[in-house]
Each structure stands twice: as structure tokens, then as C-alpha cells.
Scaffold this motif. Sequence first.
Motif: not given
Length: 590
Positions: A91-92, A95-96, A496, A498-499, A563
Motif C-alpha cells: 500500500d505504501r 500512495t508514495q 498523502a 503512505p503509512e 489521504n
Amino acid sequence: MASVTSLSDSVHQRLAAALSAALPQAGSADPLLRRSDRADFQANGILALAKKEKANPRELAAQVVSGVESGELIKDVEVSGPGFLNVTLTDRAITQNLAARYADDTGRLGVPHAQQPGTTVIDYAQPNVAKEMHVGHLRSAVIGDAMVQLLEFTGENVVRRHHIGDWGTQFGMLIQYLEEHPHELDHGDGENLQASGEQAMSNLDRLYKAARKFFDSDEEFKTRARRRVVDLQAGDPQTLATWQKFVDESKIYFFSVFEKLDMEIRDEDIVGESGYNDMLAETCRLLEESGVAVRSEGALCVFFDDIKGPDGNPVPLIVQKSDGGYGYAATDLSAIRDRVFAVKANTLLYVVDARQSLHFKMVFETARRAGWLNDDVEAVQLAFGTVLGKDGKPFKTREGETVRLVDLLDEAIDRASAVVREKAQDLSEAEIAERGTQVGVGAVKYADLSTSANRDYKFDLDQMVSLNGDTSVYLQYAYARIQSILRKAGASRPAAHPELELHEAERALGLHADSFAATVAEAAAEYAPHKLAAYLYQLASLYTTFYDKCPVLKAETQEQIENRLFFCDITARTLHQGMSLLGIRTPERL
């Protein structure tokens, strides 16, 4: 900002490296990565490679898996079936990667420019002087404009050319008829050839039809008209002055129609048939001296082994008629010479009706034989199909006439305005009119561009302005919905995180948004704007699912709100940029 490496490219690089390590004798190997409904990506290349190297595909796949490091990018790789690889990303990473695109302050969303751009001349939107534009002109204009936007966005140097019909026998006919009937264009309200825009063109169109009728029925007038063509070609001042009036008045009309189509047409890009007059004689001389063209029954012709008529006899390309006159072939070949040697183009792209394919096949082959086209310079016809009515036949009025383009656009705008008015909550009448125009013109363009160019398509305004299904209105509504959410967010801003773990709908939306750059590159390289349209429709569809499944402003935590606002905003930016490349507006409110 530098371009952003896509997730698929990053995964491809990792798998290719592991594959080469597992089979060093095979050299560089392509894992054949694609999106999958069983995982985020599936790699199918191992099967063919194993067969070629006489290896066990599942064993080879297992070796590759052991050589791929999981971590920031890849969460899991598993062997499936006879040797496929199913790849799941973190998932990280999703998003990154989107955050990197979002941070692109150029507005390009990380889409790269061509490293070594060439020069492409695009020949499109070719109306005829003294004739009203009709539905048949729609596709060349809309597809051509989209290709201009796509190629320029990818970094190509684009030269626009509008090869308008402004020369030939019909102008001798028109000028002679007007001289013999000087009051033919007069109206009770005093409007005449000096009228502007649609009225002037309506007058000219009526004059053309009257002159054509006279030309076909009166042999003496036909003779006088042909003498007038000679005067025109010889540069007789009075004849040229009248001809120039026809051209100037027609251009005013052309500009008004293209403005309604929300397209930029610049005067310097209009180089009609007359623009190549001075080259015609030399073009013929070069073809004849080189042996590419030969005299046959007094005409200068080019013959082809594979092009024959119903009687089995060769059908030539006639470059110069037996009476010394020049046809379309001479003009088109002279245009190629100009575009190759003066403009220095690498690619000549012709957005022209598929029914002219044989003509252009012969013209391009003639230019190749003459050495004007070669391995370094290519000519391509982006051939398009016919616009059909709901009955599946060529689109006509009830009286059997060709539909005027202006009438078609006005009706689309009226229909769209009704849809906007029905949905509008806080829009003024002026805003409804503006949105109605953007939605109506967008609907017409999208219906054209979402169809593969070489296919015919049915012109159905009811479907085009529908909020449901594959329409521009659906995409515009998705964009406007996102803008509404962003306005309602108050102090919460897109950011964003990312976590955070992602919902399945967020993952699907993020992975699709990541492939924007690849889709733009593919649509530009293949001259296929319908591929970008299909991408945008899927993006809007995935956003609709995300909107239904993932509360944005009512998410559980502030970080999740931010997010999801970020996912909303990058979707909106992608929709806006993609629609812009198709020449379609995205209103902030609908």
C-alpha cells in the motif's frame, strides 16, 4: 521536475533482473507484465522463455520468485498455474508513487517529455471555401485536434496544416456565375458577400449550388467558367480579387465554427491547395524525369501493379491531366515535398476519411518512389469512418441533406443545457449557458474520440448527453463531484499518508491513476485517442466505486480524511489533464 517511474515499470525492472539472473544465457528477458484481476500485476513471459530454453516453467518461476526482494515496493510474488507470476504491491508504494506524481509542479503528473522529439505535420480540419461545413468535417477536426494535443504533450514538435479546398474548377464556375449574376447574393436586409460568419457562408453556399446547377445544364456557361479557371491560374487581377473575397469570407466562417468547437485554428496554419500552385509544374517535371510518372494518352500518370479496376486494367494516379490541368495528386505530392524539405518533418500524419485511402496509398507510394519519403520520413493516414444516424445509415437531415455542423453543435448544446439546468442547484442562467456549451461540445467530441477512428459510429445525442454510461458528461460529472468534495472539506487539505492501509477500492483507483503516463504515450504513439478516452472512463468508474465504498469527509481519522482527499484530488487532476488532451473542458460545477 523529472518524470516519475511508474509502478509497473519498477516491477518490470525487478522481475526482468531476476529473470536474467535465473537464465543468464537468455540475455535480457521480458517478463510480459500486465494488470490482473487476480493480483495487482501478472507476469506471463516465463512460459515462452522456458519453452525456448527447454526449462520447466514452474521451476523457472520459482527461481525468479526467490530472486525478487519484497520490501518497500513488492509485498508478495507467487507462482500461479503453469508458471505465471502474480505480484502484489505494498500500500505504501501505491500512495508514495501517487504522491510523487502529485508533487509535479509542472502539472504534467510526472508524464515524461520525449528525449529525442521529431517533427510531425498533422493535416486535419480541411473544409472547403464557399461551402458550409457539415457533419463529415467533424471527425477530421476533432481527431486531428486531439492528436495535436497528445503529440505536443509528449514533447513532439507539431506543425498544424489545414489543407482547405480553395482552388480548382469550382472557383472558375463561382467567379463567372457571380460576374454574370452580380445581385445573386443581395438580400432585402442589405447583406451580401461582405456579410460575416454563418450568414456569409450561407450566402456563398447558396451561390455555389446555383452556379453548379447552371454549370451542369448550360454548355456555353461551362465553357466560360473553364476560361475563367485559366484566368485564375494565370493570375488575372480581377479574377484573383474575387477569389480572395471568397477565401476571406470563408475563413471568417471557418473560425466561427472552430471557435464553437472550442478548437484553436491559426491563420498561419491554413495552407490550402492554392498554397502549392508554384510547385506543381516542378513536381510533375521531377516525377517525369525520374521515370516515376509516364505520359499515357496525354496525361502524366503513375501506375501500380497491385491497383486495377473492375476490368482488370491498371488504375493510375493522374498527376497532370491531358489538357495540362493539375488534379489533387499534384497538389498532395507538392505538399509532401514542402513538408519534407521546407518544414523538415519526420512524420506526415493525414487525418482523412477512410474512403480516400486508395488515393493516399497511391500518393504515398509515388512519393516513396520519388525518394521524398524514405526510412527517415514516413507518411501515415489516420483514416476515420463515417458518422451514422440512429438508423445506421450516413447521417442526413429528414430532407436527405447533409447535416450542417453548426446545427448539430447547436442542438447538442441545447440538449446539454437542459441536463445542466435539471441538475443545477446554485448556477445562474449565464453559468448554465456556459456549462451547457462545454458539456454539449464535449459530448460530441467524446462520442467521436471514444470510438476507434477507423470505425463508423452512430450519432445519438440522447446517449451523448447522458449522465450514465461511457459519455463525457459522466466524466465531467465525476470531476465536478470531486471539486464539490474539496470545497466542502473546510480546513482539511489533501495530503498523502503512505503509512495508512488502503481499501481495495483505493488500491484499484491508485493503480489505475499510476498508468496515466503509459496510456498517454501509447495513445500518442499509436495515433489512438480512443485509448485515452477508455482510460479516463475507467478512471471515473473506479472513482465512483471508491466514492461509494470509502467515506471521504466522514472517514475515521483526520489522516484518512486527508489521504482520501489526496486520492480525490489526483483523480481530478488526471481527469482534467486527460480530458484537456481530448479537447474537452471539465467544469468545476455541474
